[in-house]
Design an enzyme around this catalytic site. Structure first.
Site, PDB file in Angstrom:
ATOM      1  N   GLU A  35      46.711  38.659  34.092  1.00  0.00           N
ATOM      2  CA  GLU A  35      46.359  37.242  34.286  1.00  0.00           C
ATOM      3  C   GLU A  35      47.587  36.393  34.015  1.00  0.00           C
ATOM      4  OE1 GLU A  35      42.845  35.565  32.442  1.00  0.00           O
ATOM      5  OE2 GLU A  35      41.736  37.438  32.759  1.00  0.00           O
ATOM      6  N   GLU A  69      37.406  35.785  39.707  1.00  0.00           N
ATOM      7  CA  GLU A  69      36.324  35.865  38.726  1.00  0.00           C
ATOM      8  C   GLU A  69      35.098  35.096  39.223  1.00  0.00           C
ATOM      9  OE1 GLU A  69      37.693  34.389  34.950  1.00  0.00           O
ATOM     10  OE2 GLU A  69      35.876  35.036  33.902  1.00  0.00           O
ATOM     11  N   ASN A 110      38.169  42.728  28.515  1.00  0.00           N
ATOM     12  CA  ASN A 110      39.110  41.639  28.814  1.00  0.00           C
ATOM     13  C   ASN A 110      39.218  40.720  27.603  1.00  0.00           C
ATOM     14  OD1 ASN A 110      40.497  39.556  30.692  1.00  0.00           O
ATOM     15  ND2 ASN A 110      38.786  38.392  29.822  1.00  0.00           N
ATOM     16  N   GLU A 111      40.415  40.365  27.240  1.00  0.00           N
ATOM     17  CA  GLU A 111      40.654  39.416  26.141  1.00  0.00           C
ATOM     18  C   GLU A 111      39.680  39.671  24.991  1.00  0.00           C
ATOM     19  OE1 GLU A 111      41.162  35.320  27.424  1.00  0.00           O
ATOM     20  OE2 GLU A 111      42.929  35.868  28.579  1.00  0.00           O
TER      21      GLU A 111
END
Ligand code: AHR
Length: 518
Positions: free
Chosen positions: A322, A53, A200-201
């Protein structure tokens, strides 16, 4: 105690010990049965994937030093890092986040670098992101690594049009506004990116959405992420946080399965209320971390139970995109950069997790450790021109033999590793057969004090030679530094003997051994 792989082992308290005291060693030999002719499922190499990231020094300083750097590089990408990652056959790389993905606007990262707009990386240290590493640089990195890109698009603060155009820019070969723009920026051919994350999330940093709202958003965004030419896009829905089963339930119910190839899940091995140090710990925190690591088995199994109910034919894969350990940052470092050391304890976490994911390869088709360089459970550290490999890197090196191999079913009896009133299974094992018929076993002993004798019955095989590699360390918190980068290093393991389809060995305390049986 009998541990049957592929059978749920939900409660460790169900297991009694085999007479071993807290720090004592029983004389009993654990017996492993491996059915070498009964493998059916393939362990996707993508289980050995990575996540990188725009966070701390993962991208900048980790991969990217820029073309004018004196650090040896190819088009701005460090040669030492590329060489190290090529050696472990890194199968995929997820980018640009993480939380960063849902505030990243890809068009800021194309065109002449000097003209790219800057932004604030609000999640990670509030630093200025100058966008010098963008789409072309990432795709070049993947080409240099020989790895598959996994791109995570922006649902939280981006538009459907923006995401749709990114896919077109990357993947369309004809004449179109985005394909033409790509050509103006120097790339004639489409890259043909396959793996595509839709947010994401999104329950948290990706927009604080409810599961229902995200499911609807997913349907909308995914509709406009097109497949171009022969390249069929593999779409990954943003999944749950560890034990949030409701998220998985709603997504499996509301998203048509033909629209979703993978459903993600995140689980970090951490104690969120007191993360502790990566290196300063005694046996209490050693035990605690390994126990939290092993909890991933129950978490993933419960999500997969829900998936099985809605999708008995396994149309939707579980993408564990993740995972890894998460401790306090190293003293004196930026708290937003998530830089932590990496010890033998982390190597054991990696080995246990990968053994388990191998075992669940029927549904788990991809996993990405967080994060490859300088962040969380990193494989590589860089500092200026220096680069070093962590114990976790060595596990990925040793375990690459499982990539795309056939998982072999096994059962075994394991002694317990007891600490205080609590206990864990001391041994974890995974076995596979590769395309050349070579059998590989990865064996873990988490007991920090006691070696464990094992007898392995290789049913259906009369292989006669065995070779091995071991990773172990002087202390449970041994780690590598730039000054002493070989403190935790794999070595040849010569103590396994094979005779008439039976392998005998003693697994040293806190060790990971990979055997090759030919
Ligand atoms: O890996 C660090 C962060 O952890 C990621 O950005 C986010 O997805 C997760 O919460």
């Amino acid at each position: 105690m009998i541990k049957l792989q592929s059978v749920l082992v939900l409660s460790l308290v169900l297991f009694s010990t085999t007479g071993k005291s807290q720090s004592g060693q029983d004389d009993q030999q654990a017996t492993v049965i491996i059915n070498t002719d009964q493998g059916k499922e393939i362990i996707s190499r993508h289980i050995y994937g990575h996540f990188s990231e725009h966070l701390g020094h993962c991208i900048y300083g980790g991969y990217w030093v820029g073309m004018d750097s004196e650090i040896p590089n190819t088009n701005g990408i460090r040669n030492d890092v590329v060489d190290a990652l090529r050696k472990i056959n890194i199968p995929n790389l997820r980018w640009p986040g993480g939380c960063f993905a849902d505030e990243y606007h890809w068009m800021d990262g194309i065109g002449p670098a000097s003209e790219r707009p800057k932004m604030v990386n609000t999640h990670w240290g509030g630093v200025t992101e100058d966008n010098s590493f963008g789409t072309h640089e990432f795709m070049d990195l993947c080409e240099q690594l020989g790895t598959e890109p996994v791109i995570c698009g922006n649902v939280g603060s981006g538009s459907v049009q923006e995401m749709s155009q990114w896919v077109e820019y990357l993947n369309f070969d004809g004449i179109s506004p985005m394909a033409d723009l790509r050509r103006v920026n120097g790339r004639e051919q489409a890259w043909g990116v396959k793996y595509w994350g839709v947010g994401n999330e999104n329950w948290g940093c990706g927009g604080n959405m409810t599961a229902d709202f995200y499911a609807d958003q997913y349907r909308r965004y995914a509709t406009f992420c097109r497949s171009y030419g022969k390249n069929r896009l593999y779409k990954i829905a943003g999944g749950a946080n560890s034990a949030d089963l409701n998220w998985t339930e709603i997504l499996m119910k509301k998203i048509p399965h033909r629209m979703m190839d993978g459903l993600s899940l995140h689980y970090y091995t951490t104690n969120w209320s007191n993360k502790g140090s990566a290196t300063e710990f005694g046996e209490d925190l050693y035990f605690d971390v390994l126990k939290r690591c092993l909890r991933v088995e129950e978490v993933i199994d419960r999500h997969m139970d829900i998936m099985d109910r809605y999708d008995p034919d396994h149309r939707v894969d579980l993408v564990f995109d993740e995972w890894g350990t998460w401790y306090n940052v190293e003293p004196g470092t930026n708290p937003g950069f998530l830089f932590q050391q990496n010890s033998m304890r982390d190597a054991l976490v990696a080995a246990l997790t990968l053994n388990y994911l191998n075992d669940r390869c029927k549904r788990v088709k991809m996993a990405n450790i967080a994060q490859t360089i300088n962040v969380l459970q990193a494989l590589i550290f860089t500092e200026g021109e220096k680069m070093m490999l962590t114990p976790t890197y060595h596990i990925y090196d040793m375990y690459k033999v499982h990539h795309d191999a056939t998982m072999l079913p096994l059962s075994f009896e394991s002694p317990a590793y007891n600490f205080g009133d609590d206990s864990l299974l001391a041994v974890s094992i995974s076995a596979s057969k590769d395309r050349d018929g070579i059998i590989h076993l990865s064996l873990v002993n988490i007991d920090p004090e006691n070696s464990l004798p094992l007898s392995i019955d290789l049913r259906g095989s009369d292989e006669k030679r065995v070779k091995g590699t071991i990773l172990t360390s002087e202390r449970m918190n041994s780690y590598n530094t730039f000054e002493n980068s070989r403190e935790v290093m794999p070595a040849e393991f010569k103590d396994a003997k094979v005779q008439k389809g039976r392998v005998e060995l003693t697994l040293p305390a806190r060790s990971v051994v990979v055997l090759e049986i030919l």
